[in-house]
Design a protein around this motif. Structure first.
Motif, PDB file in Angstrom:
ATOM      1  N   GLY A  23       0.822  -1.211   0.000  1.00  0.00           N
ATOM      2  CA  GLY A  23       0.000   0.000   0.000  1.00  0.00           C
ATOM      3  C   GLY A  23       0.853   1.257   0.000  1.00  0.00           C
ATOM      4  O   GLY A  23       2.035   1.223   0.365  1.00  0.00           O
ATOM      5  N   ALA A  24       0.271   2.361  -0.439  1.00  0.00           N
ATOM      6  CA  ALA A  24       0.906   3.678  -0.333  1.00  0.00           C
ATOM      7  C   ALA A  24      -0.193   4.655   0.066  1.00  0.00           C
ATOM      8  O   ALA A  24      -1.252   4.683  -0.560  1.00  0.00           O
ATOM      9  N   PHE A  25       0.061   5.408   1.132  1.00  0.00           N
ATOM     10  CA  PHE A  25      -0.963   6.285   1.702  1.00  0.00           C
ATOM     11  C   PHE A  25      -0.502   7.743   1.604  1.00  0.00           C
ATOM     12  O   PHE A  25       0.658   8.059   1.849  1.00  0.00           O
ATOM     13  N   GLY A  26      -1.441   8.621   1.276  1.00  0.00           N
ATOM     14  CA  GLY A  26      -1.140  10.054   1.233  1.00  0.00           C
ATOM     15  C   GLY A  26      -2.012  10.732   0.201  1.00  0.00           C
ATOM     16  O   GLY A  26      -2.670  10.056  -0.598  1.00  0.00           O
ATOM     17  N   ASP A  27      -2.034  12.072   0.232  1.00  0.00           N
ATOM     18  CA  ASP A  27      -2.851  12.753  -0.776  1.00  0.00           C
ATOM     19  C   ASP A  27      -2.116  12.747  -2.110  1.00  0.00           C
ATOM     20  O   ASP A  27      -0.888  12.872  -2.166  1.00  0.00           O
ATOM     21  N   PHE A  28      -2.890  12.585  -3.169  1.00  0.00           N
ATOM     22  CA  PHE A  28      -2.327  12.358  -4.513  1.00  0.00           C
ATOM     23  C   PHE A  28      -1.426  13.517  -4.943  1.00  0.00           C
ATOM     24  O   PHE A  28      -0.274  13.314  -5.337  1.00  0.00           O
ATOM     25  N   ALA A  29      -1.937  14.746  -4.819  1.00  0.00           N
ATOM     26  CA  ALA A  29      -1.175  15.893  -5.310  1.00  0.00           C
ATOM     27  C   ALA A  29       0.039  16.180  -4.436  1.00  0.00           C
ATOM     28  O   ALA A  29       1.072  16.639  -4.926  1.00  0.00           O
ATOM     29  N   GLY A  30      -0.069  15.868  -3.146  1.00  0.00           N
ATOM     30  CA  GLY A  30       1.012  16.214  -2.221  1.00  0.00           C
ATOM     31  C   GLY A  30       2.150  15.209  -2.209  1.00  0.00           C
ATOM     32  O   GLY A  30       3.192  15.455  -1.608  1.00  0.00           O
TER      33      GLY A  30
ATOM     34  N   ASP B  43      -2.243  16.542   8.276  1.00  0.00           N
ATOM     35  CA  ASP B  43      -3.623  16.874   7.904  1.00  0.00           C
ATOM     36  C   ASP B  43      -4.586  16.048   8.771  1.00  0.00           C
ATOM     37  O   ASP B  43      -4.536  14.810   8.739  1.00  0.00           O
ATOM     38  N   PRO B  44      -5.490  16.679   9.550  1.00  0.00           N
ATOM     39  CA  PRO B  44      -6.391  15.927  10.437  1.00  0.00           C
ATOM     40  C   PRO B  44      -7.279  14.929   9.689  1.00  0.00           C
ATOM     41  O   PRO B  44      -7.593  13.858  10.216  1.00  0.00           O
TER      42      PRO B  44
ATOM     43  N   ARG C 250      -7.350  10.947  10.553  1.00  0.00           N
ATOM     44  CA  ARG C 250      -8.551  10.172  10.916  1.00  0.00           C
ATOM     45  C   ARG C 250      -8.698   8.939  10.017  1.00  0.00           C
ATOM     46  O   ARG C 250      -8.993   7.840  10.483  1.00  0.00           O
ATOM     47  N   VAL C 251      -8.470   9.147   8.711  1.00  0.00           N
ATOM     48  CA  VAL C 251      -8.602   8.009   7.772  1.00  0.00           C
ATOM     49  C   VAL C 251      -7.551   6.948   8.092  1.00  0.00           C
ATOM     50  O   VAL C 251      -7.842   5.743   8.112  1.00  0.00           O
TER      51      VAL C 251
END
Ligand SMILES: NC(=O)c1ccc[n+]([C@@H]2O[C@H](COP(=O)([O-])OP(=O)(O)OC[C@H]3O[C@@H](n4cnc5c(N)ncnc54)[C@H](OP(=O)(O)O)[C@@H]3O)[C@@H](O)[C@H]2O)c1
Length: 272
Positions: A90-97, A200-201, A205-206
């Motif tokens: 898996g890879a977690f994080g916001d796409f653009a960031g 990022d809150p 949470r996610v």
């Protein structure tokens, strides 16, 4: 379900990612059924030492080399009756960031190079007019997880590939299984690639909800029992497995409900 051991139908198997988690459980199930198994890990020393088990070193990051390892094992085995494309992460994080190279690598390893192994496996099976190709997708193919954009893309793509191949293999003696687990308790969550600190809150949470879901999932042997039933049936198809809500209720709602309802369920489920 057939009570006969799987070895009555399948003599040999190739399993990627056999060192831990679902891949190890599939391997142990197949060995218990009398099937001879070739299992892979990046470091072959992480693989179990068992009678009728052959350790193969395979890094999916290098597609051509992975295919060569597969073909060499296939030659020694005299053909594979079952091929399970299971290795993944898996890879977690916001796409653009997140740096695009992280997403590109995940796409290449888990979709492009897994498709390459499916391609090689299918050629051998079609030539022998027998075999079962199993691609390990995920519930994420129909319920995408927030902040795991590329993982969702990979698993949707893999399910689409398996579904496409079901048409092509009809009547050939070869079957294709699109296997979609919900959350299982494996090494997956601890090995997810993510920023050292989540500021990022919403992501916090996610991530916390994701951890709770993974840690409370069934043990991998449960998924192996589902796969055993599917292989014993000997028919192409999609298999959803996991706790009741993920394996039965959620897919049912996805088919009957609107996309907006599905998005609301996901947001609630992941505390978004
Ligand atoms: N656990 C779940 O809840 C869940 C749910 C749905 C779908 N899945 C899918 O099930 C599959 C197995 O996951 P798991 O939960 O069993 O995770 P896991 O316990 O972390 O096992 C992952 C396996 O993949 C191998 N692997 C990882 N990266 C690789 C690479 N670059 N090249 C070759 N092998 C690599 C690992 O081998 P080494 O590290 O030893 O090389 C390991 O054997 C994955 O495709 C995952 O997406 C899991």
């Amino acid at each position: 379900m057939s009570a006969a051991p799987l070895s009555a139908r399948y003599r040999t198997a190739f399993v990627t990612g056999a060192s831990t988690g679902l891949g190890l459980a599939f391997t142990e199930m197949l060995l218990g059924e009398g099937v001879e198994v070739w299992g892979t890990a990046r470091d072959a020393a992480r693989l179990p030492a068992r009678p009728r088990f052959h350790a193969v070193s395979l890094e999916l990051g290098d597609g051509p080399a992975a295919e060569r390892s597969f073909l060499a094992a296939e030659q020694v085995a005299g053909g594979f009756d079952v091929v399970i494309n299971n290795a993944g992460f898996g890879a977690f994080g916001d796409f653009a960031g997140t740096d695009f190279s992280v997403w590109q690598r995940q796409l290449e390893i888990m979709l492009v190079h897994t498709a390459r192994l499916s391609h090689a496996a299918l050629r051998g099976m079609l030539a022998r007019r027998r075999g079962a190709l199993v691609n390990i997708s995920s519930l994420a193919a129909e319920y995408p997880m927030p902040f795991q954009a590329t993982y969702n893309t990979v698993k949707s793509g893999l399910s689409a590939l398996s579904e496409s191949l079901m048409f092509e293999t009809a009547g050939t003696g070869v079957i294709v299984i699109d296997f979609r687990p919900g959350d299982y308790r494996t090494d997956f969550e601890p090995s997810v690639q993510r920023p050292a600190e989540l500021t990022d809150p919403r992501q916090q949470r996610v991530w916390a909800a994701f951890g709770r879901l993974m840690q409370s999932g069934p043990a991998p042997a449960h998924a192996a029992a589902s796969l055993r039933r599917a292989l014993a049936r000997g028919r192409s198809g999609t298999v959803r497995t996991g706790r009741f809500f993920q394996a039965v209720a959620a897919p049912f709602l996805a088919r009957l409900g609107s996309l907006a309802l599905r998005r609301r369920i996901i947001a609630r489920y992941f505390d978004l």
